[in-house]
Design a protein around this motif. Structure first.
Motif, short mmCIF file in Angstrom:
data_model
loop_
_atom_site.label_atom_id
_atom_site.label_comp_id
_atom_site.label_asym_id
_atom_site.label_seq_id
_atom_site.Cartn_x
_atom_site.Cartn_y
_atom_site.Cartn_z
N VAL A 1 0.85 -1.18 0.00
CA VAL A 1 0.00 0.00 0.00
C VAL A 1 0.89 1.23 0.00
O VAL A 1 1.84 1.33 0.78
CB VAL A 1 -0.94 0.03 1.22
CG1 VAL A 1 -1.63 1.38 1.32
CG2 VAL A 1 -1.97 -1.07 1.10
N ARG A 2 0.60 2.14 -0.90
CA ARG A 2 1.46 3.32 -1.06
C ARG A 2 0.60 4.49 -1.49
O ARG A 2 -0.57 4.32 -1.84
CB ARG A 2 2.54 3.03 -2.10
CG ARG A 2 1.95 2.52 -3.40
CD ARG A 2 2.92 1.70 -4.23
NE ARG A 2 2.30 0.45 -4.62
CZ ARG A 2 2.77 -0.35 -5.56
NH1 ARG A 2 3.88 -0.07 -6.18
NH2 ARG A 2 2.16 -1.46 -5.86
N GLU B 1 -3.49 -0.98 12.07
CA GLU B 1 -4.72 -1.53 11.50
C GLU B 1 -4.53 -1.83 10.01
O GLU B 1 -4.96 -2.87 9.51
CB GLU B 1 -5.87 -0.54 11.73
CG GLU B 1 -7.21 -0.96 11.16
CD GLU B 1 -7.70 -2.31 11.70
OE1 GLU B 1 -7.25 -2.73 12.79
OE2 GLU B 1 -8.52 -2.96 11.01
N LEU B 2 -3.85 -0.92 9.33
CA LEU B 2 -3.59 -1.13 7.91
C LEU B 2 -2.77 -2.40 7.70
O LEU B 2 -3.05 -3.21 6.81
CB LEU B 2 -2.86 0.09 7.35
CG LEU B 2 -2.63 0.14 5.85
CD1 LEU B 2 -3.95 0.10 5.09
CD2 LEU B 2 -1.86 1.42 5.47
N PHE C 1 -2.62 4.27 12.66
CA PHE C 1 -3.36 3.70 11.53
C PHE C 1 -2.57 2.61 10.83
O PHE C 1 -3.14 1.70 10.22
CB PHE C 1 -3.76 4.79 10.52
CG PHE C 1 -2.64 5.25 9.62
CD1 PHE C 1 -1.73 6.20 10.04
CD2 PHE C 1 -2.50 4.71 8.34
CE1 PHE C 1 -0.70 6.61 9.21
CE2 PHE C 1 -1.46 5.12 7.50
CZ PHE C 1 -0.56 6.07 7.95
N LEU D 1 -2.95 -2.98 -5.18
CA LEU D 1 -4.33 -3.38 -4.94
C LEU D 1 -5.14 -3.25 -6.22
O LEU D 1 -6.23 -3.76 -6.33
CB LEU D 1 -4.94 -2.47 -3.87
CG LEU D 1 -4.18 -2.42 -2.56
CD1 LEU D 1 -4.79 -1.38 -1.65
CD2 LEU D 1 -4.20 -3.78 -1.91
N PHE D 2 -4.59 -2.50 -7.16
CA PHE D 2 -5.31 -2.26 -8.40
C PHE D 2 -4.73 -3.09 -9.54
O PHE D 2 -4.84 -2.74 -10.70
CB PHE D 2 -5.27 -0.77 -8.75
CG PHE D 2 -5.86 0.07 -7.67
CD1 PHE D 2 -7.23 0.12 -7.50
CD2 PHE D 2 -5.05 0.77 -6.80
CE1 PHE D 2 -7.79 0.87 -6.48
CE2 PHE D 2 -5.60 1.52 -5.78
CZ PHE D 2 -6.97 1.57 -5.62
N SER E 1 -5.65 -5.52 -11.01
CA SER E 1 -6.55 -5.96 -12.07
C SER E 1 -7.16 -4.81 -12.85
O SER E 1 -7.80 -5.01 -13.86
CB SER E 1 -7.68 -6.78 -11.45
OG SER E 1 -8.25 -6.02 -10.40
N ILE F 1 3.74 2.32 2.50
CA ILE F 1 3.30 2.71 3.84
C ILE F 1 3.38 1.45 4.69
O ILE F 1 3.97 1.44 5.76
CB ILE F 1 1.86 3.26 3.82
CG1 ILE F 1 1.75 4.43 2.87
CG2 ILE F 1 1.44 3.68 5.22
CD1 ILE F 1 0.33 4.93 2.70
N ARG G 1 -5.19 -9.71 3.60
CA ARG G 1 -5.40 -9.68 2.16
C ARG G 1 -4.31 -10.45 1.42
O ARG G 1 -4.59 -11.21 0.49
CB ARG G 1 -5.47 -8.24 1.67
CG ARG G 1 -5.61 -8.08 0.15
CD ARG G 1 -7.00 -8.45 -0.35
NE ARG G 1 -7.96 -7.53 0.19
CZ ARG G 1 -8.23 -6.33 -0.31
NH1 ARG G 1 -7.62 -5.94 -1.41
NH2 ARG G 1 -9.11 -5.54 0.24
N GLN H 1 -7.42 -13.79 9.36
CA GLN H 1 -7.65 -12.71 10.33
C GLN H 1 -6.86 -12.97 11.61
O GLN H 1 -6.23 -12.07 12.18
CB GLN H 1 -9.15 -12.62 10.70
CG GLN H 1 -10.04 -12.06 9.62
CD GLN H 1 -9.72 -10.60 9.30
OE1 GLN H 1 -8.98 -9.94 10.03
NE2 GLN H 1 -10.23 -10.12 8.18
N ARG I 1 -4.84 -5.49 8.01
CA ARG I 1 -5.69 -5.73 6.84
C ARG I 1 -4.87 -6.18 5.63
O ARG I 1 -5.33 -7.00 4.83
CB ARG I 1 -6.48 -4.45 6.51
CG ARG I 1 -7.44 -4.07 7.62
CD ARG I 1 -8.32 -2.91 7.23
NE ARG I 1 -9.02 -2.36 8.38
CZ ARG I 1 -9.92 -1.41 8.31
NH1 ARG I 1 -10.26 -0.90 7.13
NH2 ARG I 1 -10.52 -0.95 9.39
N ILE I 2 -3.66 -5.65 5.52
CA ILE I 2 -2.82 -6.08 4.39
C ILE I 2 -2.39 -7.53 4.55
O ILE I 2 -2.35 -8.29 3.58
CB ILE I 2 -1.60 -5.16 4.26
CG1 ILE I 2 -2.02 -3.82 3.71
CG2 ILE I 2 -0.55 -5.77 3.35
CD1 ILE I 2 -0.89 -2.85 3.60
#
Ligand SMILES: Cc1cc2nc3c(=O)[nH]c(=O)nc-3n(C[C@H](O)[C@H](O)[C@H](O)COP(=O)(O)OP(=O)(O)OC[C@H]3O[C@@H](n4cnc5c(N)ncnc54)[C@H](O)[C@@H]3O)c2cc1C
Ligand code: SF4
Lengths: 351, 753
Positions: free
Chosen positions: A233-234, A313-314, A310, A341-342, A344, A243, A321, A292, A317-318
């Motif tokens: 995630v960036r 928590e991030l 944050f 994450l994008f 696709s 990040i 995922r 989880q 979640r990563i």
């Protein structure tokens, strides 16, 4: 720029001798070091250019099934090596999610491992920074620290190690081969970077003159090829440091996880292997609940070092995922936007 | 077919000329082959390198500089300091006119902001000068810096932007709010931003006695020349500035700042040519930036979704030593038909370089807040954001009550919405997903920017061989002036573009005004157009008064110019080439001048603005909060489109700036020291290619007979205005989270699962 000597040794032995002197540093592609020199963060007296050393730019399949990567192989060449990308897809994905195409073409394996933190106060020579100047203080503690560490930090330094490449490598038990004044030795990549403790200026286990000559992936590392992902995630789609990032690799047998590997990036002064999370996944079915639980375990010890709660928590979640993406299977082709994450989403040709 | 009509039919009705053709950049090959010479590419013989040493504190005084250490460094020639420098003819603190901003030219030891120039090291090599600057090892007496929007007592600035009153009102806002059925009261924040033109500020200077030759990128050749003349006490005609290409300016190269003045001083000090180029991080201080804002919007609407009041207040900052106030609230003057509008500003002083114009100053900051608030109100009224905007469409300019000179915004909304597929949007947020499960959001923002005109002169000539010349000291910042203005020039003299020698980019040419305010094409274009008309009129005089000419007796009104010939309007079989006319008259060349200027009568009567509607689609990871724009459509009405290709590029660029405003750009200031912590392009994020989605630009047909003779409105800045809000609104629509602090950060979107 400060005047410095430039030497280009012909052999590894000469290089080690030349670099063992005080004030000497190795120069690989210089994509990090030269920036630091231009900004006066590093003021070496002597650059020992290793880019012309023979025999450090090969990728070699070992008899035992492992792989040996020379320290001078470029980040791009490694990621685009078809056999490498097939065997260690998460590593290739991590490499291609780093920096820009131009930087990856230049940057070397050894340099990537030893790149310095991106803490803004480290770069700003008017700020106090224990890492740059031992004992001077840490100006990141009280102001701009939303990107800083949430694991393994100390009051003396809250910086993170920025490498993407190292994250899947540490998950796959990579080993670093080092040539030093007393000959060759090897250490686990996990032991290469040090947590800050009370000596943040000591960033690695290397001694003066130590040259990284290769990185080795053990035979077991390719066993995860079918279920391995890197996720990052960036703040923009490309050309930004993580990040938070995560490398997840699974060996799935008979519908259960035989073995899991997990590491986090952007959270600590070293690539962060999350063994406790790996343990909870052993022998269980690859379900969202299990992931989880693993995510929770991975961050049990996390605490904010400033304005960055944050990230915890991030990171959870990563992790969840990345594990579920890994469980779903390594994609047949590397996504156009690696580790994104994008991945696709249409419209991008490359990152 | 080029044709110049000398009858009274207005120029904007002409069709099929050079103007309107999508020519590619005439300087494109020079640029891609590296032959376009930017300022820093010049190396006069004997040239030295000057490097600025900048302050690491934001407030205080330099108490010592180790000049001896710097001078001992091999290659260092001299060190310029407040104690050792050529005298200027006037104190740079004196504001000789409102377009003069205070600068640091080593006039004292005082430090007013971080990155302020405090000395200049001049050396045989760049490396030696750079190290010399480090060896100066300045010591300071540090005072606590003023940082941020709450740094001190606020005050109401006398004017904002370029001389706008800081408060405006029309109607009774409080009564409008009181009577409203729905009310919004929301506060938005925008960060400091830096222009970050790709080409850093640079100057190469050569003194020859009291004559001065300068290579420097500037958006205002004549303004720079005048400033240099007064600072150095030399006559205008002793100064020659070359600025053929700029690698972007965005407002930061408009007015003469301190660094180029230091370059000129350095060359004077050492008596040799000098080059001075800013390092990227040095661009975060002495060359302007966009000030941060905190904007409060209070909006009222009645039960039918009609606005009853719009109150827009903006807090901003200026430096401790000069005045520029981002006119953010003024963005609410023109778009929405509220019966009561009030806009107001206040400010605090902080230790920064003086903020300045940055692409769409006021409109960019104000628009993202206004468009967000309007979106919030549409949602409060349960209305589609487009329907809400149409309901409140202003038929007259709301703040002034004047009619618009032209306004095709309705067509922008319609064509943009159709192209985008807006009708399929869910009213509720967080309802749309793509096949991969990503949240999808659609947002709209209205774009607006005033159609300005400044003052410019041009000189046109027709030569004996029938070719033309057009001279104007215009500026190509990358926007395409070399091409677009040459197109206008070709039409102006009735020749094919390749038959006109178009000269621009140097200070000895007629004054083209400033390339800013999105007014350069209109202003310079108007001057070119009138110079061309004047020279053709002279040529026509020669022909029609000469009985040997087939045009004898036709009179001015009966002649048109086309493809190098004057043709009798009522009998096209009678014509004569320019070359024939000049040959017979025995003239080598015939010339005339023309001017472009605002028309005060039209300005009195009409409100003049360009408009647009921008539609954005974003995708957001529902758990991780990362945002990516996936599609944007912008429909803009900006009068006559001189070159569709270049206009499209300008609008693309503006839309990307808007995306950047919403999601990326922010200069991060350390609250304790006032230093900027991300003064480099690695950490000061602007979008990279992978962030830029497929963009679609529609230019909506619009004829404006009032803005200027050619009907041109600008396109340089408008693209950023609606776009930032469109992206922000799309993020809300995707997530249901209304983020009011820009850029939108991932942590703000992590709250929901
Ligand atoms: C703008 C920008 C963005 C970037 N973004 C990312 C990103 O998103 N993700 C990411 O992972 N990286 C990123 N990077 C960092 C990049 O990956 C590193 O700069 C690069 O990998 C360093 O490799 P190099 O060969 O240039 O090393 P150098 O700069 O030459 O050296 C780096 C350090 O390693 C030492 N060194 C080099 N080789 C050896 C060796 N063989 N043995 C011992 N010591 C050695 C040097 O002495 C020096 O201290 C970015 C860099 C830049 C400039
Ligand atoms: S966090 Fe570490 S690197 Fe950053 S300022 Fe503190 S000590 Fe230096």
């Amino acid at each position: 720029m400060k005047q410095f000597d430039y030497v280009r040794p012909a052999t590894v032995t000469e290089a080690v001798a030349a670099a063992a002197q005080p004030g000497a540093v190795y120069l690989a592609a210089g994509t990090n070091l030269l920036d630091l020199m231009k900004g006066n963060i590093s003021r070496p007296d002597r650059l020992v250019d290793v880019t012309h050393l023979e025999g450090l730019d090969g990728i070699e399949r070992l008899a035992d099934g492992g792989l040996r990567i020379g320290a001078l192989v470029s980040n791009a060449d490694l990621a685009h090596d078809a056999d490498f990308a097939r065997s260690y897809p998460a590593v290739a994905e991590a490499l291609l999610s780093g920096a820009s195409a131009q930087l990856r073409n230049a940057a070397t394996v050894g340099g990537n491992l030893l790149q310095r933190t991106r803490c803004a106060y480290f770069y700003d020579t008017a700020s106090r920074c224990n890492k740059r100047e031992a004992g001077s203080g840490c100006d990141a503690r009280d102001d701009e620290n939303r990107g800083h560490a949430v694991l393994g930090w100390s009051e003396n330094c809250i910086a993170t190690h920025p490498s993407d490449f190292c994250v899947p490598l540490v998950a796959l038990d990579a080993v670093v081969e080092i040539e030093g004044r007393n000959g060759r030795r090897e250490i686990a990549l996990e032991a290469l970077h040090r947590l800050p403790g009370d000596a943040p200026e000591r960033e690695s286990a290397l001694e003066p003159g130590d040259l990284i000559v290769a990185v080795r992936l053990p035979p077991a590392a390719s066993g995860f090829a079918a279920h391995a992902r890197y996720l990052k995630v960036r703040e923009r789609t490309s050309y930004a440091f993580a990040i938070v990032s995560a490398a997840a690799a699974l060996r799935i047998e008979g519908g259960r996880i035989a073995e899991a590997r997990l590491a986090l990036g952007g959270v600590a002064a070293k690539p962060w292997r999350a063994r406790a999370a790996e343990d909870v996944l052993r022998g269980v079915a690859p379900t969202a609940d299990a992931f989880q639980e693993a995510a929770w375990r991975a961050l049990t010890d996390a605490k904010p070092s400033g304005d960055n709660a944050f990230k915890i928590e991030l990171a959870r979640r990563i992790v969840a995922r990345a594990l579920s993406l890994a469980a779903a299977g390594t994609p047949a082709r590397l996504p156009a936007l690696p580790a994104s994450l994008f991945a696709s989403t249409s419209g991008a040709i490359h990152a | 077919m080029p044709e110049l009509n000398l009858t009274s039919a207005p120029a904007h009705l002409r069709h099929g000329s050079n103007i309107g053709q999508p020519l590619t950049r005439r300087d494109g090959i020079l640029k891609v082959t590296g032959h376009a010479t930017y300022a820093a590419d010049n190396h006069p013989p004997g040239m030295l390198f000057a490097v600025i040493a900048v302050s690491r504190i934001a407030h205080g005084r330099v108490t010592s500089l180790d000049v001896a250490a710097a001078k001992r460094h091999p290659g260092v020639v001299d060190v310029m300091t407040p104690d050792h420098k050529p005298q200027l003819a006037i104190d740079p603190e004196i504001k000789t006119n409102p377009f003069v901003f205070r600068m640091e030219a080593l006039q004292s030891n005082e430090v007013r902001y971080a990155n302020q120039p405090i000395a200049v090291v001049i050396a045989e090599t760049l490396e030696a000068a750079t190290e010399g600057a480090v060896l100066l090892a300045p010591r300071y007496e540090t005072l606590p810096p003023l940082v941020g929007l709450d740094a001190g007592e606020s005050f109401v600035p006398p004017v904002v932007g370029v001389g706008n009153p800081s408060e405006h009102h029309r109607g009774d806002v409080e009564a409008g709010l009181a009577s409203a059925e729905k009310r919004i009261d929301a506060t938005y924040e925008t960060p400091p931003q830096y222009h970050n033109a790709m080409e850093p500020h640079a100057i190469v200077v050569q003194w020859d006695g009291d004559s001065l030759s300068v290579d420097m990128p500037t958006q205002g050749l004549k303004l720079s020349l005048a400033r240099i003349a007064e600072l150095f006490g030399i006559a205008h005609d002793k100064i020659h500035i070359r600025s053929p290409f700029l690698g972007g300016g965005f407002g930061s190269k408009g007015l003469m700042g301190g660094p180029p003045v230091l370059g000129i001083m350095a060359a004077k000090l050492v008596g040799r040519p000098v080059k001075l180029v800013l390092r990227r991080e040095q661009m975060y201080g002495p060359v302007g930036h966009r000030a941060p804002t905190r904007q409060r919007l209070r909006i009222g609407a009645d039960g039918a979704g009609r606005l009853t009041a719009l109150d827009h207040h903006a807090r901003t900052v200026s430096s401790t030593f000069d005045d520029f106030y981002e006119p953010a609230a003024d963005a609410s003057h023109t778009l929405y038909a509220a019966p009561a509008i009030r806009t107001s500003h206040d400010a605090v002083r902080v230790n920064t370089g003086t903020p300045l114009f940055m692409r769409a100053p006021g409109e960019a900051t104000g628009s993202i807040a206004l468009e967000s608030a309007i979106d919030e109100m549409a949602w409060a009224c349960g209305m589609d954001p487009l329907a809400f905007r149409l309901k409140n469409y202003a038929e007259r300019e709301p703040i002034s009550g004047k009619p618009f000179s032209s306004k095709a915004l309705r067509a922008c909304y319609e064509q943009g919405a159709a192209r985008f597929g807006w009708a399929k949007r869910s009213l509720q947020p967080r309802r749309m997903r793509d096949d991969d499960g990503l949240l999808v959001g659609w947002g709209l923002g209205t774009a607006t920017f005033p159609a300005l005109m400044f003052q410019a002169d041009a000189r046109a000539a027709i030569r004996r061989d029938g070719s033309g010349v057009m001279e104007i000291g215009a500026h190509d910042m990358g926007q395409g002036a070399w091409t677009a203005l040459a197109q206008i020039a070709a039409d102006a003299v009735g020749l094919d573009i390749d038959r006109v020698a178009f000269k621009a980019g140097t200070s000895d040419l007629p004054d083209a005004g400033i390339a800013g305010g999105s007014a350069h094409t209109a202003t310079a274009g108007a001057a070119i157009h009138s110079a061309g008309a004047a020279v053709i009129a002279k040529l026509a005089d020669l022909a029609t008064n000469d009985e040997r000419s087939p045009l004898f007796g036709a009179g001015n009104a009966g002649v048109i110019a086309r493809e190098g010939r004057l043709i009798r309007r009522d009998d096209e079989s009678r014509s004569e080439s320019y070359a024939e006319i000049l040959a017979r008259a025995g003239l080598a060349e015939i010339e005339a001048r023309g001017t472009g200027a605002p028309n005060p009568a039209a300005m009195e009567e009409y409100a003049m603005h360009a408009h647009g509607a921008v539609f954005a689609e974003v995708k957001v990871d529902p758990e991780l909060g990362q945002v990516r724009v996936s599609r944007m459509v912008g429909a803009f009405a900006a009068g006559r489109i001189v070159n569709p290709l270049m206009v499209q590029s300008q609008l693309f660029g503006g839309m990307i700036w808007g995306l950047s405003f919403a999601l990326h750009e922010e200069a991060i200031t350390d609250r304790r020291t006032g230093r900027i912590m991300n003064a480099n392009l690695g950490e000061y994020h602007v979008p990279v290619n992978a962030d830029v989605p497929p963009l679609d630009v529609i230019t909506v047909e619009e004829h404006d007979p009032h803005v200027n003779a050619l009907g041109i409105k600008g396109v340089g800045e408008i693209g950023i205005t609606g776009s930032a809000g469109a992206v922000a609104n799309a993020v809300w629509h995707a997530t249901g989270v209304r983020v009011r602090k820009f850029p939108i950060r991932i942590e703000e979107l992590l709250t929901q699962r």
